[in-house]
Design a protein around this motif. Structure first.
Motif, mmCIF file in Angstrom:
data_model
loop_
_atom_site.group_PDB
_atom_site.id
_atom_site.type_symbol
_atom_site.label_atom_id
_atom_site.label_comp_id
_atom_site.label_asym_id
_atom_site.label_seq_id
_atom_site.Cartn_x
_atom_site.Cartn_y
_atom_site.Cartn_z
ATOM 1 N N ASP A 264 67.314 51.707 39.434
ATOM 2 C CA ASP A 264 66.842 51.150 40.816
ATOM 3 C C ASP A 264 67.719 50.075 41.463
ATOM 4 O O ASP A 264 67.482 49.315 42.475
ATOM 5 C CB ASP A 264 65.281 50.489 40.599
ATOM 6 N N VAL A 265 69.093 50.365 41.094
ATOM 7 C CA VAL A 265 70.074 49.831 41.945
ATOM 8 C C VAL A 265 70.190 50.489 43.264
ATOM 9 O O VAL A 265 70.609 51.735 42.819
ATOM 10 C CB VAL A 265 71.187 49.579 41.107
ATOM 11 N N ASP A 266 70.225 50.030 44.372
ATOM 12 C CA ASP A 266 70.545 50.925 45.489
ATOM 13 C C ASP A 266 72.128 51.391 45.452
ATOM 14 O O ASP A 266 72.874 50.849 44.675
ATOM 15 C CB ASP A 266 70.215 50.105 46.936
ATOM 16 N N GLU A 267 72.191 52.340 46.547
ATOM 17 C CA GLU A 267 73.744 52.638 46.997
ATOM 18 C C GLU A 267 74.346 51.438 47.105
ATOM 19 O O GLU A 267 74.062 50.471 47.746
ATOM 20 C CB GLU A 267 73.717 53.653 47.954
ATOM 21 N N PRO A 268 75.783 51.342 46.755
ATOM 22 C CA PRO A 268 76.664 50.316 46.985
ATOM 23 C C PRO A 268 76.819 50.235 48.446
ATOM 24 O O PRO A 268 76.733 50.977 49.217
ATOM 25 C CB PRO A 268 77.883 50.478 46.246
ATOM 26 N N CYS A 269 76.860 48.696 48.893
ATOM 27 C CA CYS A 269 77.020 48.637 50.068
ATOM 28 C C CYS A 269 78.697 49.020 50.700
ATOM 29 O O CYS A 269 78.523 49.560 51.929
ATOM 30 C CB CYS A 269 77.186 47.031 50.586
ATOM 31 N N ASP A 270 79.554 48.857 49.837
ATOM 32 C CA ASP A 270 80.639 49.511 50.331
ATOM 33 C C ASP A 270 80.823 50.899 49.455
ATOM 34 O O ASP A 270 81.527 51.307 48.487
ATOM 35 C CB ASP A 270 82.069 48.906 49.641
ATOM 36 N N ALA A 271 80.153 51.969 49.992
ATOM 37 C CA ALA A 271 79.632 53.232 49.556
ATOM 38 C C ALA A 271 80.831 53.712 48.616
ATOM 39 O O ALA A 271 81.875 54.008 49.607
ATOM 40 C CB ALA A 271 78.906 54.072 50.359
ATOM 41 N N PHE A 272 80.558 54.501 47.442
ATOM 42 C CA PHE A 272 81.526 55.215 47.097
ATOM 43 C C PHE A 272 81.581 56.717 47.633
ATOM 44 O O PHE A 272 80.562 57.036 48.076
ATOM 45 C CB PHE A 272 81.397 55.384 45.389
#
Length: 353
Positions: A41-49
Motif C-alpha cells: 500500500d505504498v503509492d508510486e514514488p513521487c520521483d517515479a521510476f
C-alpha cells in the motif's frame, strides 16, 4: 479547505507517499520472514521510476547488488513467489554473484509498480542490517601526529596502568588515526562509483567555496570520553578543532553527510557530525583485528565490552597536545583494509586543492 495528503517517506534515496504503513521490527532470521507482505500500500514514488510499455505488457528494471538477491528470493524462493502472485508479475533475478538488473514484467502497469515498490521497501529494510563497508574520513596519520600519539600511549600506560581495565590493547593503531564523518554500505562497484561521483559533485557544489581550495589547518588537542561515567569509559577520543577558530571543518562534515543521506547512500544518525579522533576503545580489546573505526562500529557489541576507569587519564591528559595537521582531502575509505602506509585503502577521494 486544505486536503490532507499521505506523508512522504524516503526509501533508498527515493521519495514515496506513505499510506501509513506500520513499521515492522526486522526479523532475527532474515530469510525466514517476508517483509514484503503488507508493503503493497505504498503509492508510486513521487520521483517515479521508469516503467516501460512492451509488446507483452509492462516492464521495470531494478539495479540491485548481488549480495541482496537472497532477500528478494527468500527461503526456498517463497518471497519471490509471493511477490509474483500478489502483484501478478514475473520477476527475473540474475544468478547469485552475478551483477545485473532484476527485471519485473506484468500485464498491468499497476502490478509492475506495486512489485517494484515492494522490492524497494524490502531491500531498504535489509540494507539497514548490512555491516558498513566504507566510510568518509579525514586521515590524521601524519608522522608528527603518530609520534605524539605513541608518546600519549606510553605515558598513559606508565601513569595509569594500574587503573581498572587500562591496557595497551585499548589503543588505536597510529597508522589509522582518523576522523569519521559517516558510514556507508556499498555492495558493488557501481555503488562505490556512485559514492565517488557524489563526492566530486559535493566539491563543486559547496566544498570549494567553504575551503577556498586550500587545506584546513586543524589542531588535535585534549581528550574527552563518550559515555556519562568516566569510571566506566568505553571510548576515549582526542578533540579536534580548526586552528583559526572557524567552523569550516564542521560545515564541510555536516554538508557532506547531509548530501550523502539525501542520496540514500548513508543513514542519518546525528543532527551534527561529532568531530573526534578515537584514541582508546574497549572494542579493540575484544578483537585486535577490528578495523578500529569510530564508536558506530560497536553498536551490537556493547554487552561484550569491558569498560576502563578513565578518570586519571582525563585528569592527567586533559590538555595533551597531539599536534597540528593539514587536512586536504576527504577519503572514501574501505573497512577492514590497509594501504602501503598502513591507513585504510582508498576507494575515492575529494581533494580541496
Amino acid at each position: 479547505m486544505d486536503v490532507l495528503r499521505p506523508p512522504l517517506v524516503r526509501i533508498g534515496g527515493r521519495v514515496y507517499r506513505k499510506n501509513l504503513i506500520q513499521e515492522q521490527p526486522l526479523p532475527h532470521e532474515e530469510e525466514e520472514e517476508d517483509l514484503c507482505a503488507g508493503a503493497g500500500d505504498v503509492d508510486e514514488p513521487c520521483d517515479a521510476f521508469v516503467v516501460e510499455e512492451t509488446e507483452r505488457g509492462f516492464q521495470c528494471r531494478v539495479e540491485v547488488p548481488s549480495p541482496l538477491y537472497k532477500y528478494i528470493i527468500g527461503k526456498k524462493g517463497e518471497t519471490k513467489k509471493r511477490l509474483e502472485t500478489e502483484t501478478r508479475t514475473s520477476i527475473s533475478i540474475p544468478k547469485p554473484g552475478v551483477e545485473g538488473e532484476i527485471v519485473i514484467t506484468g500485464q498491468q502497469r499497476g502490478g509492475v509498480v506495486s512489485a517494484r515498490t515492494r522490492i524497494d521497501v524490502l531491500l531498504d529494510s535489509f540494507r539497514k542490517k548490512q555491516p558498513f563497508t566504507h566510510f568518509l574520513s579525514f586521515a590524521l596519520n601524519q608522522p608528527a601526529i603518530q609520534e605524539k600519539f605513541l608518546q600519549f600511549k606510553e605515558e598513559v600506560l606508565e601513569k595509569c596502568s594500574k587503573d581498572h581495565g587500562v591496557s595497551s590493547s585499548l589503543f588505536q593503531n597510529p597508522a589509522k588515526l582518523h576522523l569519521t564523518l559517516g558510514t556507508l554500505v556499498l555492495l558493488n562497484e557501481q555503488e562505490i562509483q556512485k559514492a565517488c561521483d557524489l563526492l566530486q559533485r559535493c566539491k563543486e557544489d559547496f566544498v570549494d567555496q567553504i575551503t577556498g581550495g586550500q587545506p584546513l589547518t586543524v589542531e588535535v588537542a585534549g581528550v574527552e570520553y563518550m559515555n556519562d561515567d568516566p569510571t566506566m569509559t568505553d571510548v576515549l577520543y582526542a578533540k579536534v578543532h580548526m586552528k583559526d577558530g572557524s567552523d569550516r571543518l564542521q560545515m564541510v562534515a555536516d554538508q557532506l553527510v547531509e548530501r550523502f543521506v539525501a542520496s540514500g547512500l548513508m543513514l542519518k544518525e546525528w543532527d551534527r557530525v561529532k568531530l573526534h579522533a578515537t584514541v582508546m576503545n574497549t572494542l579493540f580489546r575484544k578483537d585486535p583485528t577490528e578495523e578500529r573505526n569510530n564508536t558506530m562500529t560497536g553498536k551490537s557489541s556493547f554487552k561484550e565490552r569491558e569498560s576502563f576507569n578513565g578518570q586519571n587519564i582525563l585528569k592527567l591528559f586533559e590538555n595533551f597536545h597531539f599536534g597540528e595537521v593539514q587536512l586536504d582531502s576527504v577519503l572514501l575509505s574501505q573497512r577492514f583494509s590497509s594501504d602501503a602506509s598502513g591507513y585504510y585503502a582508498t576507494s575515492g577521494q575529494l581533494c580541496f586543492s
